[in-house]
Design a protein around this motif. Structure first.
Motif, PDB file in Angstrom:
ATOM      1  N   GLU A 215      -8.839   9.588  -8.537  1.00 62.54           N
ATOM      2  CA  GLU A 215      -9.912   9.774  -9.510  1.00 62.54           C
ATOM      3  C   GLU A 215     -11.065  10.608  -8.955  1.00 62.54           C
ATOM      4  OE1 GLU A 215      -9.481   9.128 -12.459  1.00 62.54           O
ATOM      5  OE2 GLU A 215      -7.800   7.731 -12.401  1.00 62.54           O
ATOM      6  N   LEU A 216     -11.398  10.368  -7.676  1.00 62.99           N
ATOM      7  CA  LEU A 216     -12.580  11.039  -7.119  1.00 62.99           C
ATOM      8  C   LEU A 216     -12.283  12.433  -6.596  1.00 62.99           C
ATOM      9  CD1 LEU A 216     -14.390   8.201  -5.131  1.00 62.99           C
ATOM     10  CD2 LEU A 216     -14.840   9.033  -7.438  1.00 62.99           C
TER      11      LEU A 216
ATOM     12  N   GLN B  14     -10.263  -3.671   7.688  1.00 71.38           N
ATOM     13  CA  GLN B  14      -9.667  -3.675   6.358  1.00 71.38           C
ATOM     14  C   GLN B  14      -9.912  -2.325   5.710  1.00 71.38           C
ATOM     15  OE1 GLN B  14     -12.161  -6.453   6.756  1.00 71.38           O
ATOM     16  NE2 GLN B  14     -13.522  -4.695   6.843  1.00 71.38           N
TER      17      GLN B  14
ATOM     18  N   ASN C  33     -11.303   0.190   2.912  1.00 72.89           N
ATOM     19  CA  ASN C  33     -12.449   0.169   2.018  1.00 72.89           C
ATOM     20  C   ASN C  33     -12.625   1.538   1.369  1.00 72.89           C
ATOM     21  OD1 ASN C  33     -14.761  -0.995   0.717  1.00 72.89           O
ATOM     22  ND2 ASN C  33     -14.817  -2.435   2.423  1.00 72.89           N
ATOM     23  N   ILE C  34     -13.632   1.640   0.526  1.00 69.80           N
ATOM     24  CA  ILE C  34     -13.673   2.780  -0.399  1.00 69.80           C
ATOM     25  C   ILE C  34     -13.735   4.140   0.292  1.00 69.80           C
ATOM     26  CG2 ILE C  34     -14.598   1.444  -2.316  1.00 69.80           C
ATOM     27  CD1 ILE C  34     -17.370   2.575  -1.652  1.00 69.80           C
ATOM     28  N   GLU C  35     -14.336   4.211   1.488  1.00 70.63           N
ATOM     29  CA  GLU C  35     -14.441   5.503   2.152  1.00 70.63           C
ATOM     30  C   GLU C  35     -13.075   6.035   2.580  1.00 70.63           C
ATOM     31  OE1 GLU C  35     -15.486   2.695   3.293  1.00 70.63           O
ATOM     32  OE2 GLU C  35     -15.128   2.421   5.428  1.00 70.63           O
TER      33      GLU C  35
ATOM     34  N   SER D 256      -3.497   1.869  -8.152  1.00 73.52           N
ATOM     35  CA  SER D 256      -3.796   0.638  -8.883  1.00 73.52           C
ATOM     36  C   SER D 256      -5.294   0.463  -9.008  1.00 73.52           C
ATOM     37  CB  SER D 256      -3.203  -0.567  -8.148  1.00 73.52           C
ATOM     38  OG  SER D 256      -3.746  -1.761  -8.643  1.00 73.52           O
ATOM     39  N   ALA D 257      -5.741   0.057 -10.181  1.00 72.79           N
ATOM     40  CA  ALA D 257      -7.174  -0.138 -10.403  1.00 72.79           C
ATOM     41  C   ALA D 257      -7.593  -1.580 -10.171  1.00 72.79           C
ATOM     42  CB  ALA D 257      -7.543   0.281 -11.826  1.00 72.79           C
TER      43      ALA D 257
ATOM     44  N   THR E 281     -16.604  -7.323  -2.213  1.00 71.25           N
ATOM     45  CA  THR E 281     -16.575  -5.942  -1.740  1.00 71.25           C
ATOM     46  C   THR E 281     -15.757  -5.803  -0.475  1.00 71.25           C
ATOM     47  OG1 THR E 281     -18.537  -6.390  -0.419  1.00 71.25           O
ATOM     48  CG2 THR E 281     -18.858  -5.398  -2.581  1.00 71.25           C
TER      49      THR E 281
ATOM     50  N   VAL F 164      -9.134  -4.697  -8.793  1.00 69.43           N
ATOM     51  CA  VAL F 164     -10.229  -4.873  -7.842  1.00 69.43           C
ATOM     52  C   VAL F 164     -10.310  -6.336  -7.430  1.00 69.43           C
ATOM     53  CG1 VAL F 164     -11.962  -5.283  -9.631  1.00 69.43           C
ATOM     54  CG2 VAL F 164     -12.669  -4.348  -7.430  1.00 69.43           C
ATOM     55  N   SER F 165     -10.726  -6.578  -6.186  1.00 67.95           N
ATOM     56  CA  SER F 165     -10.820  -7.949  -5.708  1.00 67.95           C
ATOM     57  C   SER F 165     -12.192  -8.526  -6.031  1.00 67.95           C
ATOM     58  CB  SER F 165     -10.568  -8.002  -4.196  1.00 67.95           C
ATOM     59  OG  SER F 165     -11.550  -7.264  -3.528  1.00 67.95           O
TER      60      SER F 165
ATOM     61  N   TYR G  55      -5.406   0.535  -4.482  1.00 65.82           N
ATOM     62  CA  TYR G  55      -6.766   0.789  -4.967  1.00 65.82           C
ATOM     63  C   TYR G  55      -7.339   2.043  -4.310  1.00 65.82           C
ATOM     64  CZ  TYR G  55     -11.514  -0.479  -6.424  1.00 65.82           C
ATOM     65  OH  TYR G  55     -12.755  -0.500  -6.986  1.00 65.82           O
TER      66      TYR G  55
ATOM     67  N   GLN H 137      -5.675   5.054  -5.839  1.00 62.66           N
ATOM     68  CA  GLN H 137      -6.216   5.295  -7.181  1.00 62.66           C
ATOM     69  C   GLN H 137      -7.603   5.940  -7.104  1.00 62.66           C
ATOM     70  OE1 GLN H 137      -4.814   4.695 -10.162  1.00 62.66           O
ATOM     71  NE2 GLN H 137      -6.570   5.030 -11.510  1.00 62.66           N
ATOM     72  N   LEU H 138      -8.417   5.422  -6.194  1.00 59.64           N
ATOM     73  CA  LEU H 138      -9.775   5.963  -6.038  1.00 59.64           C
ATOM     74  C   LEU H 138      -9.723   7.422  -5.586  1.00 59.64           C
ATOM     75  CD1 LEU H 138     -12.640   4.923  -6.395  1.00 59.64           C
ATOM     76  CD2 LEU H 138     -12.642   4.210  -3.995  1.00 59.64           C
TER      77      LEU H 138
END
Lengths: 483, 161
Positions: B102-103, B45, B47-49, B81-82, B88, B84-85, B95, B98-99
């Motif tokens: 921002e980052l 899936q 994920n943030i990385e 899109s911000a 984690t 969040v589910s 998402y 969007q991350l």
């Protein structure tokens, strides 16, 4: 009028988990229940399959923490192939697995804290959910958010380097491991760019701990009093009492810290632990046989592990452990939100362990596998990010699996999560005429402290969000909310 | 022009592996045809990385299995899109974009390829209908990758959701 509130995260394949809160005539909470549908069909699915397939097959169970299932299955099969119960592997085999495992702990804990916990701490659990997420953190605390991303990525890269690939890794095999660490990977992890090497990971782990402790100083009452209740705690520990997330003996302590189980070989886990079935939930409720169903339930995971171990065998984490233990005067810590504190100490410990392993020459050379005399039963236990994970397999003369029993971390925490929901429901919802988003989030905060895996294995487009519905005694829908 | 094709899903759950199957097939085809500027990644899936992974790209095409009410496959534009589910455990393509924005102050052109799936049991291998849908999606992806420089024009011809 009696009301029933339902909080329902719906997923496509595995069924769903939901919270129901039952109110009495005065709108006070009568009782609450957390229902989690766990896909138990997996245990039947592996029956008849050759035993050596198990470490890869079990990754179908969970796409979230496949490494934990992979290693627990491999440890059980070590026993079956006669390679011993954790101490029998070659130094290379054991250390490569440890590196894989501590990489998994590091990335999972980092993700949990930065992605879910930090928004609640930075903005408050009653803040607007539009900003109470990691995007909000990125907007206002960019450095913190970048650290979370890079720490998670570092752990994932450790897994790739040890398990071989991201999807269906094959690193651990019965009796050992199938590869060494490459010189290129070792160099990258030890001496990579400024924002991507092990020393930086240790420094950031310390930094986020300081962030939490600073928050705790300013919000001690909230952290200490949110969903706090006494319980037993269970984990594996090293035989000398040290924290060991990869291998050890079973230890359980009661709410005062007295040892209920100590130095127990987990091959015999079923002599000490039993699972209760309750009619309203598909997920079982494990308990210690010696205490019984009503009082024998226990917590697992970071909070439990810091309650069961005597010390942490890396210096920076040990110093933090001593400070943490002083808060409860050496007694077990029962504060639900201290799961986060404990999780961050484990994050630092994992980074220290990874640094030590990356400098160990055994990872680069040496025998990979040991063999012995095959037997027909093996149990593997590991401390997964969310807590103690049991894998138990039995095979027949044709090497086919005839029995599989898995007790996953979230199952072990079933009753504690129910207790936590109940605490929050009473504190936040008693006498309230309406269920608000902050109330709903308070329930989620309690559940999320345990970092449960509600939907093992898969995902796809079309998932439903979290829902809350309010029913009257005749099951008429009074209100419905979504997050 | 640098492109990333990112398939996600669990190939141990039948058609949930459609995104992974697509990237594997395409990667082999890109290698055979010596196309430059295209990289591939896959995972269970998002994920943030992955915000870091897409930050260096001009174009990102996510590929996933879908149980939506679609015929076989389709493309949609991924907007930041911000949302969040609950857990984690997964993040949406929007998402991740969007991350990344921002980052890392980057916002690559992002598309999501939805490929219709039907079977989700504990088995390896795609169902027959899913395999047919995969072939159709592959054909469109090959057209796109052959002429990446004209992505702005080409995306108008993609089968839209």
């Amino acid at each position: 009028m009696t009301k029933k509130i339902t909080i329902e995260p719906v997923t496509r394949v595995e069924g769903h988990g939901k919270v129901t809160i039952h109110l009495d005539d005065q709108n006070n909470v009568d009782y609450s229940r957390l229902h989690i549908v766990e896909f138990r069909g997996f245990e039947r699915f592996v029956q008849g399959r050759p035993y050596w397939e198990a470490p890869v097959l079990v990754q179908r169970l969970c796409g979230i923490c496949p490494v934990s299932h992979h290693l627990a299955a491999a440890k059980a099969l070590d026993v079956i192939v006669g390679s011993g119960t954790g101490e029998g592997l070659t130094p290379t085999g054991e250390k490569m697995r440890r590196l894989m495992h501590y990489g998994q702990i590091f990335q999972s804990h980092s993700l949990h804290f930065f992605h879910l916990v930090s928004p609640d701490l930075l903005f408050g659990i009653d803040a607007d959910p539009v900003i109470r997420n990691v995007i909000g953190v990125a907007l206002e605390h960019k450095d913190l958010a970048v650290q979370g991303v890079m720490m998670r990525k570092f752990g994932q890269e450790i897994i790739r380097a040890t398990a071989g690939k991201k999807i269906h890794g094959t690193g651990a095999i019965p009796g050992g491991i199938n590869k060494h660490l490459s010189a290129q990977d070792k160099e990258a992890f030890l001496n990579g760019p400024d924002n991507f090497n092990i020393d930086q990971m240790i420094a950031w782990s310390q930094g986020v701990l300081e962030f939490f402790k600073d928050y705790y100083t300013r919000h001690q009452s909230f952290i200490d009093n949110f969903a706090t209740f006494p319980s037993n705690h269970l984990s594996i520990v090293r035989k000398d009492g040290a924290m060991d997330l990869y291998h050890g003996v079973l230890r359980a302590v009661d709410d005062e810290g007295n040892k209920i189980l100590d130095d127990v070989d987990y091959q015999d886990y079923d002599q000490y632990i039993e699972e209760e079935v309750r009619s309203w939930s598909y997920m079982k409720f494990p308990y210690l046989k010696s205490i019984g169903k009503s009082d024998g339930w226990y917590r697992v995971g970071p909070l439990a592990r810091l309650n069961t171990c005597d010390f942490i065998p890396t210096p920076l984490a040990q110093a933090e452990f001593e400070e943490y233990k002083a808060l409860t005067h050496g007694k077990p810590n029962h504060h639900c939100l201290h799961y986060h504190y404990a999780r961050l100490i484990e994050t630092l410990h994992s980074a220290e362990v990874m640094r030590d392993l990356l400098n160990d020459p055994d990872l680069m050379a040496g025998e990979l596998v040991t063999t012995g005399t095959k037997i027909n039963k093996g149990v593997g236990v590991i401390e997964a990010p969310r807590g103690t994970l049991f894998h138990h397999y039995e095979i027949n003369e044709d090497d086919q699996i005839t029995l599989a029993n898995l007790i996953v971390s979230t199952t072990n925490n079933n009753e504690p999560m129910n207790q936590s929901v109940n605490q929050v429901a009473h504190s936040w919802m008693d006498g309230q005429p309406e269920i608000t988003e902050p109330m709903m989030n308070a329930v989620e905060v309690a559940i999320r402290a345990y970092d449960p895996c509600l939907s093992c294995a898969t995902h796809a487009l079309g998932q439903m969000p979290l829902e809350i519905s309010l029913f009257d005694a005749e099951n008429n829908l009074l209100d419905s909310k979504r997050t | 022009m640098q492109a990333l094709i990112y398939g996600y899903g669990n190939p141990g759950r039948q058609d949930d592996g459609l995104g992974i199957a697509l990237t594997q097939r395409l990667e082999a085809w890109v290698s055979e045809n010596q196309l430059m500027g295209v990289e591939f990644d896959n995972n269970y899936q998002l994920n943030i990385e992955d915000a870091d992974a897409i930050a260096q790209k001009d174009i990102v095409i996510f590929a996933d299995a879908s149980d939506e009410d679609i015929e076989d496959f389709c493309f949609s534009r991924v907007d930041a899109s911000a949302k969040v589910s609950f857990t984690t455990h997964a993040a949406s393509p929007g998402y991740i974009v969007q991350l990344c924005k921002e980052l890392f102050q980057k916002e690559p052109l992002a598309l999501l390829l939805h490929i219709k799936g039907y079977e989700w049991a504990f088995q390896e291998g795609l169902s027959e209908r899913a395999r047919e849908n995969l072939e159709g999606a592959l054909a469109q992806m090959k057209t796109l990758l052959t002429d990446l420089e004209n992505i702005t024009r080409l995306q108008e011809d993609l089968k839209k959701c």
